[in-house]
Design a protein around this motif. Structure first.
Motif, PDB file in Angstrom:
ATOM      1  N   GLN A   1      -6.904   1.926  -6.972  1.00 55.66           N
ATOM      2  CA  GLN A   1      -8.029   2.773  -7.383  1.00 55.66           C
ATOM      3  C   GLN A   1      -7.641   4.237  -7.583  1.00 55.66           C
ATOM      4  N   ASN A   2      -6.711   4.731  -6.768  1.00 51.66           N
ATOM      5  CA  ASN A   2      -6.372   6.149  -6.934  1.00 51.66           C
ATOM      6  C   ASN A   2      -5.405   6.381  -8.090  1.00 51.66           C
TER       7      ASN A   2
ATOM      8  N   ILE B   1       0.793  -1.240   0.000  1.00 46.07           N
ATOM      9  CA  ILE B   1       0.000   0.000   0.000  1.00 46.07           C
ATOM     10  C   ILE B   1       0.828   1.295   0.000  1.00 46.07           C
ATOM     11  N   PRO B   2       2.045   1.321   0.578  1.00 42.39           N
ATOM     12  CA  PRO B   2       2.765   2.602   0.486  1.00 42.39           C
ATOM     13  C   PRO B   2       2.948   3.059  -0.969  1.00 42.39           C
TER      14      PRO B   2
ATOM     15  N   PHE C   1       0.909   2.914  -3.340  1.00 42.45           N
ATOM     16  CA  PHE C   1      -0.323   3.405  -3.958  1.00 42.45           C
ATOM     17  C   PHE C   1      -0.964   4.520  -3.141  1.00 42.45           C
ATOM     18  N   GLY C   2      -0.199   5.102  -2.215  1.00 41.37           N
ATOM     19  CA  GLY C   2      -0.706   6.203  -1.389  1.00 41.37           C
ATOM     20  C   GLY C   2      -1.064   7.411  -2.238  1.00 41.37           C
ATOM     21  N   ILE C   3      -1.972   8.244  -1.720  1.00 44.61           N
ATOM     22  CA  ILE C   3      -2.484   9.343  -2.550  1.00 44.61           C
ATOM     23  C   ILE C   3      -1.412  10.386  -2.873  1.00 44.61           C
ATOM     24  N   ARG C   4      -0.460  10.590  -1.969  1.00 46.16           N
ATOM     25  CA  ARG C   4       0.595  11.562  -2.296  1.00 46.16           C
ATOM     26  C   ARG C   4       1.525  10.997  -3.370  1.00 46.16           C
TER      27      ARG C   4
END
Lengths: 409, 69
Positions: free
Chosen positions: A361-362, A112-113, A115-118
């Protein structure tokens, strides 16, 4: 002779999955399925009856329920087509999507890191460069063009390769192979899908070995530097996880870009509004996701009895979660079959829901926004020379979308 | 009590990094470097804040709790 038992009438448990005739509309039989209620039964290719989840609330309750398993190796796990059953059994459980917690959680937390939003926001300029470059090439080669292979597929391909740290020059290697893994339709293509998957996995093993000697800049490099060197993952699992991300990152968004383009072109008033006001674009992308629901059917198996919606799902029962029916639930949206980019479509389940909700997804949202904005700005006269119900479509048991998309300008 | 500040907790061990909360109510939620959702320090949160309620609903693993007193 008197019949003591008789098979249920077809109308009691209709054959499933159903085929779309228009790539963004519900299959004809869905009207009836929707009217039957939020939780009914359907019949799979092998005659097995499984539960069909059609209601938005019931779906949002069941998706996070740990009594529903994603473990494809469970002896009762239901499959939508013989090809998928054969493919899955030969391959062992795919990481993330085909396993339950705690194994799933450990794998998910690892990636997940990336695919983080930032992280995704920082990748946007690169995705914009990719989109501009592909449109440059398309314009240079001239009208007509085939949008899937010239734009919709190479864009997410380049983006996921950039995120993972797959060298640019190796990118083309995956475009065809990824398509074979996820969207190839006929039974005769099962071998091709298997070969393609093996080749991708072998490539990733090699890439990990190369990167261990000569680190680069990407999620794979971070995973090598931390999880692999700390021993929390071995090379095989890392290659499996990366191949899943790579393949999923190609095929899902490419179908959305192609099908989204068709949908927008066939709703010209809404397309005009998006083009005139950039702030409408994120909402338009969510509505495209809701409306087209390309990953329509997600399969589960119950591992314990579940009481819900006045029924009992028994341990061992198969469950088909129809995201399209949940996304077209009249209890959740007014006029659910109307495409409306200004509606609040926030409760759609097109990315799934629960622990398996799409990890990319983002990234997908960013890719879609950039893909549509760039395409319609650079080629304002874009059109599809055939009606959408005449376009070749993917099989009903794989990701929904068009198999090719001829365009002119 | 409508209008009063409320406490929000995130079960970070359950978070799957979908960022639905940060997308729905970016004035309240963010992500750390591990991709896990966090509360923005000092974010004013009111019980009637519809976007916080929507973020609670949007979370795919129901990891956010609003504590009303």
């Amino acid at each position: 002779m008197t019949e003591t038992t008789s098979p249920p009438a077809a109308s009691e448990a209709p054959a499933y999955p159903m085929t779309r005739s228009c790539p963004y509309r519900m299959p004809v039989g869905y009207e009836e399925l929707r009217e039957r209620g939020p939780l009914t039964k359907v019949t799979l290719y092998d005659g097995r009856q499984v539960w069909l989840v059609a209601g938005n609330e019931v779906g949002r309750t069941l998706f996070p329920d740990p009594r529903l398993s994603s473990n494809v190796l469970h002896p009762n796990f239901p499959f939508l087509a013989p090809r998928i059953a054969a493919q899955t059994q030969q391959r062992a459980a795919p990481p993330l999507v085909g396993v339950d917690d705690p194994e799933h959680g450990r794998q998910r937390r690892m990636v997940i890191p990336g695919f983080g939003i930032r992280r995704i926001a920082a990748l946007r300029p690169e995705i914009e460069r990719i989109a501009e470059g592909l449109v440059d090439d398309m314009i240079e080669r001239g009208s007509p063009a085939e949008l899937l292979s010239q734009y919709a597929l190479p864009l997410p391909s380049a983006a996921i390769c950039a995120l993972l740290g797959v060298p640019y020059e190796d990118r083309g290697y995956f475009d065809e192979r990824s398509r074979h893994v996820l969207s190839s339709a006929g039974e005769d293509e099962a071998d091709r899908a298997r070969t393609a998957f093996t080749e991708i996995l072998t490539y990733l093993h090699d890439l990990i070995a190369r990167k261990e000697k000569q680190p680069g800049d990407g999620l794979i490099d971070e995973l090598i530097a931390h999880q692999l060197s700390e021993g929390s993952v071995d090379t095989h699992e890392l290659a499996m996880v990366c191949s899943l991300l790579l393949v999923s990152g190609h095929e899902t968004t490419s179908n959305m870009i192609a099908l989204g383009t068709v949908t927008l072109l066939e709703h010209p008033e809404q397309l005009a509004r998006v083009r005139a006001d950039d702030t409408l674009l994120p909402g338009a992308v969510e509505e495209l996701m809701r409306f087209t629901s390309i990953g329509d059917v997600l399969m589960r198996v119950a591992v314990e009895d579940i009481e819900i919606a006045g029924q009992t799902i028994r341990a061992g029962d198969g469950v088909a979660m129809s995201t399209m029916l949940m996304n077209r639930d009249p209890h959740a949206w007014d006029d659910p079959d109307t495409f409306d980019i200004t509606r609040s479509s926030g409760r759609h389940v097109a990315f799934g829901y629960g622990i398996h909700q799409c990890i990319g997804q983002n990234l997908a949202r960013a890719e879609m926004e950039i893909a549509f904005r760039t395409l319609f700005r650079r080629i304002p006269g874009l059109r599809v020379p055939v009606a959408s119900d005449r376009l070749p479509l993917n099989a009903p048991y794989v990701l929904q979308g068009v198999a090719e998309l001829p365009v002119e300008w | 009590m409508t209008g009063a500040d409320v406490a929000i907790t995130i079960a970070t061990d359950r978070c799957i990094g979908a960022a639905m909360c940060a997308l729905t109510a970016p004035e309240v939620f963010t992500q750390d470097d591990e991709g896990v959702s966090r509360l923005l320090p000092g974010a004013p949160v009111r019980a009637h804040d519809g976007r916080v309620r929507e973020a609670v609903r949007a979370c795919p693993v129901q990891a956010i709790t609003v504590h009303d007193d």
